[in-house]
Design a protein around this motif. Sequence first.
Motif, mmCIF file in Angstrom:
data_model
loop_
_atom_site.group_PDB
_atom_site.id
_atom_site.type_symbol
_atom_site.label_atom_id
_atom_site.label_comp_id
_atom_site.label_asym_id
_atom_site.label_seq_id
_atom_site.Cartn_x
_atom_site.Cartn_y
_atom_site.Cartn_z
ATOM 1 N N UNK A 13 66.602 39.610 20.886
ATOM 2 C CA UNK A 13 67.355 39.078 22.007
ATOM 3 C C UNK A 13 68.027 40.159 22.812
ATOM 4 N N UNK A 14 67.977 40.068 24.138
ATOM 5 C CA UNK A 14 68.668 41.013 25.009
ATOM 6 C C UNK A 14 69.019 40.368 26.332
ATOM 7 N N UNK A 15 69.973 40.972 27.015
ATOM 8 C CA UNK A 15 70.421 40.534 28.329
ATOM 9 C C UNK A 15 70.085 41.620 29.337
ATOM 10 N N UNK A 16 69.526 41.231 30.470
ATOM 11 C CA UNK A 16 69.216 42.187 31.532
ATOM 12 C C UNK A 16 70.242 42.004 32.633
ATOM 13 N N UNK A 17 70.992 43.064 32.903
ATOM 14 C CA UNK A 17 72.045 42.979 33.902
ATOM 15 C C UNK A 17 72.061 44.244 34.744
ATOM 16 N N UNK A 18 73.077 44.370 35.589
ATOM 17 C CA UNK A 18 73.155 45.480 36.540
ATOM 18 C C UNK A 18 74.586 45.609 37.029
ATOM 19 N N UNK A 19 74.893 46.674 37.761
ATOM 20 C CA UNK A 19 76.242 46.783 38.333
ATOM 21 C C UNK A 19 76.474 45.836 39.505
ATOM 22 N N UNK A 23 62.554 49.568 23.823
ATOM 23 C CA UNK A 23 63.402 48.479 24.306
ATOM 24 C C UNK A 23 63.405 47.345 23.293
ATOM 25 N N UNK A 24 62.239 46.986 22.810
ATOM 26 C CA UNK A 24 62.123 45.880 21.862
ATOM 27 C C UNK A 24 62.862 46.176 20.566
ATOM 28 N N UNK A 25 62.723 47.395 20.086
ATOM 29 C CA UNK A 25 63.374 47.764 18.827
ATOM 30 C C UNK A 25 64.881 47.899 18.976
ATOM 31 N N UNK A 26 65.356 48.098 20.205
ATOM 32 C CA UNK A 26 66.795 48.233 20.448
ATOM 33 C C UNK A 26 67.482 46.905 20.670
ATOM 34 N N UNK A 27 66.696 45.840 20.856
ATOM 35 C CA UNK A 27 67.271 44.507 21.055
ATOM 36 C C UNK A 27 67.854 43.996 19.746
#
Length: 436
Positions: free
Chosen positions: A4-10, A222-226
């Motif tokens: 699971x991860x969230x994609x965000x930005x400033x 990216x996948x392993x860091x989620x």
Amino acid sequence: MAAGLVISAPASGVGKTTLTLALARAWRHRGLNVQCFKSGPDYIDPAFHAAATGRASVNVDSWAMDRATIAHLVSRGVDADVVLAEGSMGLFDGVAARGVSGTGATADIAEMLGWPVLLVIDPSGQAQTAAAIAAGLRDYRPGVRLMGVVLNRVASPRHEDLVRRALNDAGIAVFGALPRHAEISLPKRHLGLVQAEEQAEIGALIDEAARFVAEHVDLDTVLHSAAAWSPEPAVNRLNVTPPGQRIALARDAAFSFVYPHMLEAWRAAGAEILSFSPLADEAPDASADVCWLPGGYPELHAGKIAANARFRDGLRAFAVTRPVHGECGGYMVLGTGLTDADGVRHGMMGLLGLETSFAKRRMHLGYRLAELAAPMPGHRPGARLRGHEFHYSTILAQPDTALAVVHDATGAVIAETGSRRGQATGTFFHLIAEDR
């Protein structure tokens, strides 16, 4: 067990949606099951998510929904390999006053679910300052974990190197850097992106975005860091009462803004949805016991809507004996007239006295909390409804009885009360949830 991860930005406009779609499709090409969600009230992005993954996406909103409702909605990711929540605006951007379980900020969802944030940074016009921004976001709120960044629209290898070095010095992982690539830009309109169903080439565009991102981003890292995630058992807490047993629902390019979780909740409660197209001059199904006109872009099709006699006459006949409700654009169509951006007035259904105009654009944007003064389909007088309003029309007249007392997220009373006359009701806000 899903990642699971969230994609965000400033900020908005940095590339969150494009990266979300590209990652989802790239992982899907690798044989993974991908489930997307949208943090916040945007009703356009979930359709793009569905196009990328082949699975329905829904909104999760900390201002309008309690934690149990959000847990129930995200539990649909139980059989997925990867679960992505796309943020809205900047990571910590929400309203000033707390709602049901938060302020509507993406950070609320990240902390609530325990998912780390993949930050999209556009370093155009800057270099090391991009690292300062990322570090500030990382440290701003305990409980929200930054997993790393993807750089978007880097100008050159030298530019990328400068930013990467600064981020490395700040202890922030860089998973990839995307050069400028106009071919994967999604077309926009005044309420955001042009809707997915209006773009015949959307599949090819997402495929190209996936190819491009896979070339420049380390997907495995990216996948392993989620976060390893499996949803807790969730009780259905949507508590949505369908507006009727058989619901005639307007669905086409002019009437398309309806939250997926609402339709699912209606069906789960045993309601049957009977779709019809006003643009194809179709009338609501005569066997339905309620008619619902969602928002959308009626101002782009006002001439055709006004000329479609079968739709007009069928809707008027329906409203003699059964309730009809409109949200935002649907509310405008139930009114007496709509003036388009060129200043041309088009007669509408006349079930309400509402008169609106797009000739002088005025943005109405924000969360709404409405206490009903009278019943509307599915909701009793006194019910507290949470929703979101976003349009550019001006009210020229709203003469009918007010449907509700409506407040914005700060508690201020606003003029867009909605109205009722006979069997017809309408609101400018799109319903998200009812307080229980």
